[in-house]
Design an enzyme around this catalytic site. Sequence first.
Site, PDB file in Angstrom:
ATOM      1  N   LYS A  80     -14.328   5.737 -24.269  1.00 45.99           N
ATOM      2  CA  LYS A  80     -13.407   5.283 -23.076  1.00 45.99           C
ATOM      3  C   LYS A  80     -12.130   6.535 -23.361  1.00 45.99           C
ATOM      4  O   LYS A  80     -11.866   6.973 -24.460  1.00 45.99           O
ATOM      5  CB  LYS A  80     -12.737   4.092 -23.044  1.00 45.99           C
ATOM      6  N   SER A 120     -10.007  -2.045 -16.319  1.00 45.49           N
ATOM      7  CA  SER A 120     -10.155  -0.267 -16.333  1.00 45.49           C
ATOM      8  C   SER A 120     -11.364   0.279 -16.893  1.00 45.49           C
ATOM      9  O   SER A 120     -11.572   1.327 -16.595  1.00 45.49           O
ATOM     10  CB  SER A 120      -8.862   0.220 -16.784  1.00 45.49           C
ATOM     11  N   SER A 143      -9.770  -5.482 -19.579  1.00 50.75           N
ATOM     12  CA  SER A 143     -10.617  -3.837 -19.314  1.00 50.75           C
ATOM     13  C   SER A 143     -11.821  -3.902 -20.062  1.00 50.75           C
ATOM     14  O   SER A 143     -12.221  -2.979 -19.516  1.00 50.75           O
ATOM     15  CB  SER A 143      -9.585  -3.020 -19.581  1.00 50.75           C
TER      16      SER A 143
END
Lengths: 500, 99
Positions: free
Chosen positions: A83, A158, A182
Amino acid sequence: MSERQRATHRTAAELGAAIATGETTSAEVTRAYLDRIGAVDGAVHAFLHVAGDAAVAQAEEVDRRIAAGEKLGPLAGVPVAVKDILTTKGMPTTAASKILSGWLPPYDATVVLRLRDAGLVVLGKTNMDEFAMGSSTEYSAYGPTRNPWDLGRIPGGSGGGSAAAVAAREAPLAIGTDTGGSIRQPGAVTGTVGAKPTYGGVSRYGLIAFSSSLDQAGPVTRTVLDAALLHEVIGGHDPCDSTSIDAPVPAVAEAARRGASGDLTGVKVGVVREFAAAEGAEPGVVAAFDAAVATLTKLGAEVVEVSCPHFEYALPAYYLIAPSECSSNLARFDGVRYGLRSGDDGTRALEEVMSLTREAGFGPEVKRRIMLGTYALSAGYYDAYYGQAQKVRTLVTRDFTAAFEQVDVLAAPTTPFVAFPFGSRTADPTAMYLADLYTIPSNLYGGPAISVPCGLSEGLPVGLQIMAPTMADDRMYRVAAALESTQEPRLADQTPEVTA
Amino acid sequence: MAAISREEVAHLARLARLAVTEDELDTFAGQLDQILHSVARVGEVAADDIPPTSHAVPLTNVMRPDEPRPGLSREAALAGAPAAEDHRFRVPRILSEEG
């Protein structure tokens, strides 16, 4: 099926074993995934940066280490997507924000260092909501990621990029971060496995801070065992993070293997009464959850109802605590040390340039949360908002403690709804926030939680969430693996083929 | 009644160093008002005697051994800066004209 296609259909555990025995090489596997990214990422947009030649070079180095007889772990040579909120030395890191456009970090996050040390190959950086604030990746400054199950729908957020990359077989493994859900909510809506370890179980050093008391990195995978193996690579104490827990990583891989036998005799599972009563969960999600609970019972688990009366206040408490911490953490983006500077025409003073830089560099959700946090922390409102939210956090923690005196783990749907169409919740921020309704309590408490695919609703994946006590991460892996063992084929392997 | 006015949002934006536009003020004022009404529900909980939790892991004064180790070089630390000069971060002037 060609050799390269075959590589992208294997689990990470299988790839690691095949590389270790010399049946294939890390470089071959890495090239197969880079090919796959080249073929489908135009449609999915899971990646903000693809490491390309750098990944192949790293893979060849791992192959040399293996050939030289170096003892590496079970995932050595396996590619992983990271990420874009974790720093990668010399590799772009933007947190999906314009304010960090073009930034090349001077150091690796501890999580990234541990991946490299264990011989995993960093494939690239995945898309996300800006600074991890959102539940759909629609707040990425670089355009949304699309859900491989339906390209017209969100992949969650997210960490939608990490989840979509794994679901679309662009990566066998990915790293996400979870502040309010997330990792888990994207896992649920893309039919992948996502685990939030115990807070403090994985180092936050090099994780660009959103809400420091809640942020936690963890694995995103297609199988529960792969998640556990990746958890063991990245977990453990780090002197560079003062909130890191100085204790051994729970034996999560062993627990996942034990769970795969499908026997849950002696395990007590609590279903949270208040979640069942909460309005807003789609009937198809409730049906898939009920079926999963019935399966756990069939596997030998004892299922009882438990009451956690303060869970219904976890969502509003979170949306005071997280914005408050974010308003403080994001003060560092001032156009001085890194990233964007805007409006510096030689006539303006520093403060004005800072304000213009932040205005130009931050997107709407980040601005909303910074202002909300600034409000909640300001004199006259502090006690009623931030102070009260911290007290609710205590009560949510007490609910967990009391529940875990009666049961081993708690079960709930991961998120109230399946992947929704783009644009359907962006106009109303509070409608977007509901995506985190069931995931937030574990963040406030700090305990671990995992989302494992448990069924389909309207043809789209639904996740079962298993929550466990602090540092009892092994329990959730055992239960999740047991549920997964009843699926043939695994739900995570049923993602429809992406057509560009 | 609105929990927060347009003027208050403008004040918050100044405190947060965000040069928001007039259009944004209109949008954010309505949205922040709606969000505040929603999160104000925490006030329904009777919590007068409850201690606050700031952190899931109660740790205080965590130290690591005081051993010298290499830090970032000056070049590496300055490499990402929008402007640097003489091995330092370069910033616009600190004082405004009227200051």
